[in-house]
Design an enzyme around this catalytic site. Structure first.
Site, mmCIF file in Angstrom:
data_model
loop_
_atom_site.group_PDB
_atom_site.id
_atom_site.type_symbol
_atom_site.label_atom_id
_atom_site.label_comp_id
_atom_site.label_asym_id
_atom_site.label_seq_id
_atom_site.Cartn_x
_atom_site.Cartn_y
_atom_site.Cartn_z
ATOM 1 N N HIS A 72 -4.038 9.205 1.777
ATOM 2 C CA HIS A 72 -2.960 8.575 1.007
ATOM 3 C C HIS A 72 -1.642 9.316 1.195
ATOM 4 O O HIS A 72 -1.384 10.339 0.558
ATOM 5 C CB HIS A 72 -3.343 8.553 -0.481
ATOM 6 C CG HIS A 72 -2.468 7.687 -1.310
ATOM 7 N ND1 HIS A 72 -2.932 6.986 -2.386
ATOM 8 C CD2 HIS A 72 -1.146 7.388 -1.229
ATOM 9 C CE1 HIS A 72 -1.939 6.297 -2.934
ATOM 10 N NE2 HIS A 72 -0.845 6.541 -2.248
ATOM 11 N N HIS A 74 2.801 8.686 2.189
ATOM 12 C CA HIS A 74 3.943 7.798 2.444
ATOM 13 C C HIS A 74 4.877 8.531 3.406
ATOM 14 O O HIS A 74 5.574 9.467 2.989
ATOM 15 C CB HIS A 74 4.666 7.485 1.128
ATOM 16 C CG HIS A 74 3.788 6.804 0.120
ATOM 17 N ND1 HIS A 74 3.648 5.436 0.046
ATOM 18 C CD2 HIS A 74 2.963 7.301 -0.842
ATOM 19 C CE1 HIS A 74 2.803 5.119 -0.926
ATOM 20 N NE2 HIS A 74 2.359 6.244 -1.476
ATOM 21 N N TRP A 75 4.878 8.097 4.628
ATOM 22 C CA TRP A 75 5.753 8.735 5.616
ATOM 23 C C TRP A 75 7.049 7.942 5.804
ATOM 24 O O TRP A 75 7.858 8.242 6.675
ATOM 25 C CB TRP A 75 5.017 8.941 6.951
ATOM 26 C CG TRP A 75 4.041 10.079 6.908
ATOM 27 C CD1 TRP A 75 3.787 10.933 5.866
ATOM 28 C CD2 TRP A 75 3.175 10.508 7.972
ATOM 29 N NE1 TRP A 75 2.819 11.852 6.218
ATOM 30 C CE2 TRP A 75 2.430 11.614 7.499
ATOM 31 C CE3 TRP A 75 2.948 10.059 9.279
ATOM 32 C CZ2 TRP A 75 1.481 12.281 8.297
ATOM 33 C CZ3 TRP A 75 2.020 10.707 10.077
ATOM 34 C CH2 TRP A 75 1.296 11.810 9.583
ATOM 35 N N ARG A 76 7.224 6.913 4.984
ATOM 36 C CA ARG A 76 8.496 6.184 4.857
ATOM 37 C C ARG A 76 9.005 5.572 6.158
ATOM 38 O O ARG A 76 10.205 5.288 6.262
ATOM 39 C CB ARG A 76 9.579 7.109 4.282
ATOM 40 C CG ARG A 76 9.212 7.761 2.964
ATOM 41 C CD ARG A 76 9.053 6.763 1.840
ATOM 42 N NE ARG A 76 8.882 7.414 0.556
ATOM 43 C CZ ARG A 76 8.040 6.995 -0.380
ATOM 44 N NH1 ARG A 76 7.274 5.922 -0.176
ATOM 45 N NH2 ARG A 76 7.937 7.632 -1.521
ATOM 46 N N ASP A 164 -0.743 -0.362 -1.828
ATOM 47 C CA ASP A 164 -0.430 0.819 -2.634
ATOM 48 C C ASP A 164 1.027 0.845 -3.098
ATOM 49 O O ASP A 164 1.937 0.512 -2.347
ATOM 50 C CB ASP A 164 -0.721 2.104 -1.876
ATOM 51 C CG ASP A 164 -0.416 3.283 -2.762
ATOM 52 O OD1 ASP A 164 -1.090 3.421 -3.787
ATOM 53 O OD2 ASP A 164 0.545 4.024 -2.471
ATOM 54 N N HIS A 243 -6.040 7.547 -6.231
ATOM 55 C CA HIS A 243 -5.394 8.288 -7.317
ATOM 56 C C HIS A 243 -5.938 7.973 -8.719
ATOM 57 O O HIS A 243 -5.177 7.620 -9.635
ATOM 58 C CB HIS A 243 -3.869 8.240 -7.242
ATOM 59 C CG HIS A 243 -3.190 6.891 -7.142
ATOM 60 N ND1 HIS A 243 -3.553 5.815 -7.892
ATOM 61 C CD2 HIS A 243 -2.129 6.495 -6.381
ATOM 62 C CE1 HIS A 243 -2.748 4.807 -7.611
ATOM 63 N NE2 HIS A 243 -1.891 5.191 -6.689
ATOM 64 N N ASP A 318 -1.253 11.496 -2.115
ATOM 65 C CA ASP A 318 -0.175 10.557 -2.482
ATOM 66 C C ASP A 318 1.187 11.192 -2.168
ATOM 67 O O ASP A 318 2.143 11.060 -2.945
ATOM 68 C CB ASP A 318 -0.269 10.140 -3.956
ATOM 69 C CG ASP A 318 0.529 8.868 -4.241
ATOM 70 O OD1 ASP A 318 1.182 8.337 -3.318
ATOM 71 O OD2 ASP A 318 0.502 8.405 -5.392
ATOM 72 N N PRO A 336 9.359 7.285 -8.708
ATOM 73 C CA PRO A 336 8.083 7.965 -8.960
ATOM 74 C C PRO A 336 7.503 8.594 -7.698
ATOM 75 O O PRO A 336 7.572 8.016 -6.619
ATOM 76 C CB PRO A 336 7.172 6.829 -9.457
ATOM 77 C CG PRO A 336 7.752 5.584 -8.872
ATOM 78 C CD PRO A 336 9.221 5.819 -8.676
HETATM 79 O O1 DOR Z 1 4.288 7.918 -7.503
HETATM 80 C C1 DOR Z 1 4.095 7.096 -6.624
HETATM 81 N N1 DOR Z 1 4.890 7.026 -5.537
HETATM 82 N N2 DOR Z 1 3.082 6.249 -6.752
HETATM 83 C C2 DOR Z 1 2.910 5.215 -5.913
HETATM 84 O O2 DOR Z 1 1.996 4.468 -6.099
HETATM 85 C C3 DOR Z 1 3.874 4.979 -4.805
HETATM 86 C C4 DOR Z 1 4.563 6.222 -4.434
HETATM 87 C C5 DOR Z 1 5.761 5.987 -3.557
HETATM 88 O O3 DOR Z 1 5.702 5.188 -2.623
HETATM 89 O O4 DOR Z 1 6.772 6.656 -3.792
#
Ligand code: DOR
Length: 446
Positions: A72, A74-76, A164, A243, A318, A336
């Site tokens: 999990h 996020h490499w954006r 996600d 998560h 995450d 977040p």
């Molecule tokens: O805190 C989070 N950030 N929860 C998520 O489900 C997505 C993630 C994000 O992409 O920043």
């Protein structure tokens, strides 16, 4: 090789290398002791004592684990390369001992069409230091309405599917998505959140009340987890609940695993839900906004116990980089999420293992063996013929987390300023050191 498995890593390492004298700990292969590991052609060639090779790496005093897998992150990429790229995300992963990572599809554009999948696969091939798996979206635009063309995205190189960042609000839609994913031969990663209940920015409880912040109840996660588990059992789809942050959701996972035949379910929790609580929201700092939110101590203990007992299968970070203009804000306005790769092992080793709550063996099982087995391809074990994906760790090294020392393009780590014990010295993928703090430990002859 598994469909959708990354092709970016060469199968031939530079040459024969003996990692000499590390304490090898691999729960999957039952290894636990000081020994040598010979690596050749990108794979583990031999495990034993007194091994010989053309080069050697003196690992005296260090531990050697199978490389960690993070399902999990996020490499954006594409779209927010100002926050993270495949190059910087994979560098951060390697710095944390991760040799395999699943990239989430909440990008811009969303990874919801075959052409976007193949574009990302090409970037991974050119830029990633670690094995990077593409998660495509379950629904177009992550909107929980129209299913994506999963089979075509799998052919384009996707490994799994997930929305996600968002929960699926309709049980009927989610059921169809599970059936379609099963038919396409892909696992589903589920972010369980009922948005009719999740109307706040932190966990609804005493800390939120004292801080005057709008809260979301734990039921926002638990209701969606229960729905997901019921549908997973009925459809027989391969479902991974990511998560898990409440004690009740962890217990629900345990119930389904123990009592409902046909449920092909796994689950993870995060380093932050295992080490931090909602007490931090009283600072009002945007840093501590994350989804699912930090929970009270009872939940932290509940998910920790479930991880210890194997009810929760593994840890996933995450990893969620954010630009400072979106994160350095009052909590209610902040995006977040926060960074995870570079601090995961050290935070869990310091808080849980040294704190006496989890064995080192279980931590390695939860960061390497179990998530490695989930992605397949022989990941997560040190055994003859397995990929030479390894993490070399100094458990005695103490370090302070500093924003400027992190390799991620973003700096939003909730552990900044904390002193942690245990640090990654080297990370090897396919026999090549992709993170190297080994210094003068190399010799040319073994
Ligand atoms: O805190 C989070 N950030 N929860 C998520 O489900 C997505 C993630 C994000 O992409 O920043």
């Amino acid at each position: 090789m598994t469909h959708g498995a990354p092709t970016n890593i060469p199968t031939h390492g530079p040459d024969d290398l003996v990692v000499r004298g590390a304490h090898v700990l691999d729960p999957a292969s039952g290894l636990d002791g000081v020994m040598d590991v010979r690596v050749s052609g990108g794979r583990v060639a031999e495990v034993g004592e007194g091994l010989r090779g053309t080069r050697s790496l003196d690992a005296d005093g260090l531990h050697l684990f199978p490389g960690f897998t993070d399902v999990h992150a996020h490499w954006r990429t594409p779209g927010r390369e100002d926050e993270e790229t495949v190059e910087t995300g994979s560098a951060a992963a390697a710095a944390g001992g991760f040799t395999g990572v699943v990239m989430m599809p909440n990008t811009d554009p969303v990874i919801d069409r075959p052409v976007v999948v193949s574009g990302l696969v090409r970037r991974v091939e050119g830029e990633s230091r670690v094995r990077a798996y593409v998660s495509a979206a379950l629904h177009e635009g992550l909107k929980g309405e129209r299913l994506t063309e999963m089979r075509l995205m799998r052919e384009a190189g996707a490994f799994c599917v997930s929305d996600d960042g968002l929960g699926t609000q309709s049980a009927g839609v989610l059921r169809n998505a599970m059936l379609y994913a099963k038919d396409a031969g892909m696992p589903v990663i589920l972010h369980c959140e009922d948005h009719t209940l999740a109307t706040g920015v932190v966990h609804e409880g005493v800390a939120a009340a004292l801080a005057g912040l709008p809260g979301s109840p734990g039921s926002a996660e638990d209701v969606a987890t229960a729905t997901a588990l019921v549908l997973a059992a009925e459809t027989g789809a391969r479902v991974h609940v990511t998560h898990v942050s409440t004690a009740l959701s962890a217990a629900l996972v345990g119930f389904f695993k123990g009592n409902v035949p046909g449920a092909d379910v796994t689950a993870d929790t995060t380093p932050h839900h295992l080490t931090l609580t909602d007490e931090l929201v009283r600072t009002l700092e945007g840093m501590y906004r994350v989804n699912p939110p930090l929970r009270p101590e009872g939940d932290r203990l509940g998910v920790g116990g479930a991880l210890r007992d194997g009810i929760l299968d593994f840890v996933a970070t995450d990893h969620a980089p954010h630009a400072s203009e979106e994160k350095d804000l009052p909590l209610e306005e902040a995006a977040p999420g926060f960074l995870g790769h570079e601090t995961a092992f050290s935070a869990l080793y310091t808080e849980l293992v040294l704190g006496g709550h989890l064995s080192l063996e279980r931590l390695v099982g939860a960061m390497a063996s179990a998530p490695g087995a989930w992605v397949g391809d022989g990941a997560g074990r040190i055994a003859e013929g397995a990929p030479a994906d390894l993490a070399l760790v100094d458990l005695s090294e103490e370090w302070t987390v500093r924003g400027e020392g992190l390799l991620s393009r973003s700096g939003n780590s909730p552990y900044i300023g904390r002193s942690l014990k245990g640090r990654i010295v080297g990370t090897m993928v396919g026999g090549e050191l992709v993170q190297d703090r080994t210094g003068a430990r190399f010799g040319s002859r073994a």
